[in-house]
Design a protein around this motif. Sequence first.
Motif, PDB file in Angstrom:
ATOM      1  N   SER A 196     -67.460 -38.316 -17.908  1.00  0.00           N
ATOM      2  CA  SER A 196     -66.277 -38.735 -18.672  1.00  0.00           C
ATOM      3  C   SER A 196     -66.574 -39.635 -19.872  1.00  0.00           C
ATOM      4  CB  SER A 196     -65.251 -39.402 -17.747  1.00  0.00           C
ATOM      5  OG  SER A 196     -65.767 -40.575 -17.198  1.00  0.00           O
ATOM      6  N   PRO A 197     -67.605 -40.474 -19.848  1.00  0.00           N
ATOM      7  CA  PRO A 197     -67.845 -41.304 -21.039  1.00  0.00           C
ATOM      8  C   PRO A 197     -68.434 -40.547 -22.230  1.00  0.00           C
ATOM      9  CG  PRO A 197     -69.252 -42.038 -19.202  1.00  0.00           C
ATOM     10  CD  PRO A 197     -68.457 -40.870 -18.741  1.00  0.00           C
ATOM     11  N   TYR A 198     -68.875 -39.328 -22.033  1.00  0.00           N
ATOM     12  CA  TYR A 198     -69.536 -38.585 -23.100  1.00  0.00           C
ATOM     13  C   TYR A 198     -68.533 -37.828 -23.962  1.00  0.00           C
ATOM     14  CZ  TYR A 198     -73.642 -39.724 -20.386  1.00  0.00           C
ATOM     15  OH  TYR A 198     -74.609 -40.402 -19.708  1.00  0.00           O
ATOM     16  N   HIS A 199     -69.006 -37.313 -25.071  1.00  0.00           N
ATOM     17  CA  HIS A 199     -68.189 -36.581 -26.036  1.00  0.00           C
ATOM     18  C   HIS A 199     -67.636 -35.302 -25.400  1.00  0.00           C
ATOM     19  CE1 HIS A 199     -67.249 -34.186 -29.650  1.00  0.00           C
ATOM     20  NE2 HIS A 199     -67.035 -35.385 -30.219  1.00  0.00           N
ATOM     21  N   PHE A 200     -66.515 -34.841 -25.944  1.00  0.00           N
ATOM     22  CA  PHE A 200     -65.827 -33.653 -25.449  1.00  0.00           C
ATOM     23  C   PHE A 200     -66.743 -32.434 -25.377  1.00  0.00           C
ATOM     24  CE2 PHE A 200     -63.683 -29.720 -26.762  1.00  0.00           C
ATOM     25  CZ  PHE A 200     -62.883 -29.516 -25.650  1.00  0.00           C
ATOM     26  N   ILE A 201     -67.556 -32.244 -26.387  1.00  0.00           N
ATOM     27  CA  ILE A 201     -68.438 -31.074 -26.430  1.00  0.00           C
ATOM     28  C   ILE A 201     -69.453 -31.122 -25.290  1.00  0.00           C
ATOM     29  CG2 ILE A 201     -70.207 -29.872 -27.788  1.00  0.00           C
ATOM     30  CD1 ILE A 201     -68.621 -30.737 -30.295  1.00  0.00           C
ATOM     31  N   ILE A 202     -70.030 -32.282 -25.059  1.00  0.00           N
ATOM     32  CA  ILE A 202     -70.993 -32.433 -23.961  1.00  0.00           C
ATOM     33  C   ILE A 202     -70.313 -32.199 -22.623  1.00  0.00           C
ATOM     34  CG2 ILE A 202     -72.490 -34.082 -22.757  1.00  0.00           C
ATOM     35  CD1 ILE A 202     -73.109 -35.285 -25.521  1.00  0.00           C
ATOM     36  N   ARG A 203     -69.121 -32.757 -22.448  1.00  0.00           N
ATOM     37  CA  ARG A 203     -68.377 -32.548 -21.194  1.00  0.00           C
ATOM     38  C   ARG A 203     -68.087 -31.071 -20.972  1.00  0.00           C
ATOM     39  NH1 ARG A 203     -64.723 -36.870 -23.026  1.00  0.00           N
ATOM     40  NH2 ARG A 203     -63.204 -35.200 -23.250  1.00  0.00           N
ATOM     41  N   THR A 204     -67.694 -30.377 -22.036  1.00  0.00           N
ATOM     42  CA  THR A 204     -67.379 -28.955 -21.931  1.00  0.00           C
ATOM     43  C   THR A 204     -68.622 -28.139 -21.587  1.00  0.00           C
ATOM     44  OG1 THR A 204     -65.616 -29.240 -23.556  1.00  0.00           O
ATOM     45  CG2 THR A 204     -66.377 -26.987 -23.143  1.00  0.00           C
ATOM     46  N   VAL A 205     -69.730 -28.424 -22.249  1.00  0.00           N
ATOM     47  CA  VAL A 205     -70.973 -27.691 -21.984  1.00  0.00           C
ATOM     48  C   VAL A 205     -71.430 -27.928 -20.540  1.00  0.00           C
ATOM     49  CG1 VAL A 205     -73.433 -27.578 -22.574  1.00  0.00           C
ATOM     50  CG2 VAL A 205     -71.718 -27.600 -24.387  1.00  0.00           C
ATOM     51  N   VAL A 206     -71.369 -29.168 -20.087  1.00  0.00           N
ATOM     52  CA  VAL A 206     -71.768 -29.468 -18.708  1.00  0.00           C
ATOM     53  C   VAL A 206     -70.863 -28.740 -17.723  1.00  0.00           C
ATOM     54  CG1 VAL A 206     -71.867 -31.310 -16.969  1.00  0.00           C
ATOM     55  CG2 VAL A 206     -72.875 -31.665 -19.220  1.00  0.00           C
ATOM     56  N   PHE A 207     -69.575 -28.747 -17.983  1.00  0.00           N
ATOM     57  CA  PHE A 207     -68.637 -28.069 -17.091  1.00  0.00           C
ATOM     58  C   PHE A 207     -68.914 -26.572 -17.030  1.00  0.00           C
ATOM     59  CE2 PHE A 207     -64.616 -25.874 -16.283  1.00  0.00           C
ATOM     60  CZ  PHE A 207     -64.289 -26.435 -15.055  1.00  0.00           C
ATOM     61  N   VAL A 208     -69.137 -25.954 -18.183  1.00  0.00           N
ATOM     62  CA  VAL A 208     -69.417 -24.517 -18.220  1.00  0.00           C
ATOM     63  C   VAL A 208     -70.741 -24.216 -17.515  1.00  0.00           C
ATOM     64  CG1 VAL A 208     -70.003 -22.593 -19.755  1.00  0.00           C
ATOM     65  CG2 VAL A 208     -68.029 -24.032 -20.249  1.00  0.00           C
ATOM     66  N   LEU A 209     -71.759 -25.021 -17.768  1.00  0.00           N
ATOM     67  CA  LEU A 209     -73.053 -24.792 -17.135  1.00  0.00           C
ATOM     68  C   LEU A 209     -72.959 -24.921 -15.612  1.00  0.00           C
ATOM     69  CD1 LEU A 209     -75.531 -26.606 -19.554  1.00  0.00           C
ATOM     70  CD2 LEU A 209     -75.270 -24.146 -19.183  1.00  0.00           C
ATOM     71  N   ILE A 210     -72.263 -25.929 -15.149  1.00  0.00           N
ATOM     72  CA  ILE A 210     -72.152 -26.139 -13.701  1.00  0.00           C
ATOM     73  C   ILE A 210     -71.278 -25.061 -13.071  1.00  0.00           C
ATOM     74  CG2 ILE A 210     -71.267 -27.679 -11.907  1.00  0.00           C
ATOM     75  CD1 ILE A 210     -73.931 -28.552 -13.114  1.00  0.00           C
TER      76      ILE A 210
END
Length: 110
Positions: A47-61
Motif C-alpha cells: 500500500s505505501p508504494y505507487h499505483f503502478i507498482i501495486r498494480t504490477v504486484v497484484f497482477v503478478l501474484i
Amino acid sequence: MEVIQSVLSQLSHFMQAYYSAIALSMVATLLVIYGDVFNKRLKRLVSPYHFIIRTVVFVLICAFGYGLLTVFAAPFIKQLILMIPHLYRGISIIAVFLLLGYLAEHRRYI
C-alpha cells in the motif's frame, strides 16, 4: 467387515482415474477459501508504494503466482493422495472435501 472393505476398494478404484482432477480441485478450493486473506496481507504490504507498482504486484501474484502455485501444488497433492493406502484413498478424499467444506463454512463462503 469384508463388505466394508469391498465398498472402500470400489470407491477408491472408481476415483483412480480422477486423482489429478481431484488434486487440482483441492488446490483451487484452498485458493478460493484463503486467497482473500493473502490478498489483504499483500495489499497492506504494498500500500505505501505507487499505483503502478501495486498494480504490477497484484497482477503478478494473482495471474502468475496463483497459477504457478496451482500448477506445481496439484501434482504434489496427487502424490500425497497416492501415498494413502488404496483401500482408504476414496474415503480420505471424501473426508478432505468435507474438511474443505467445513473450512469454507467457517470462513462464511457457503
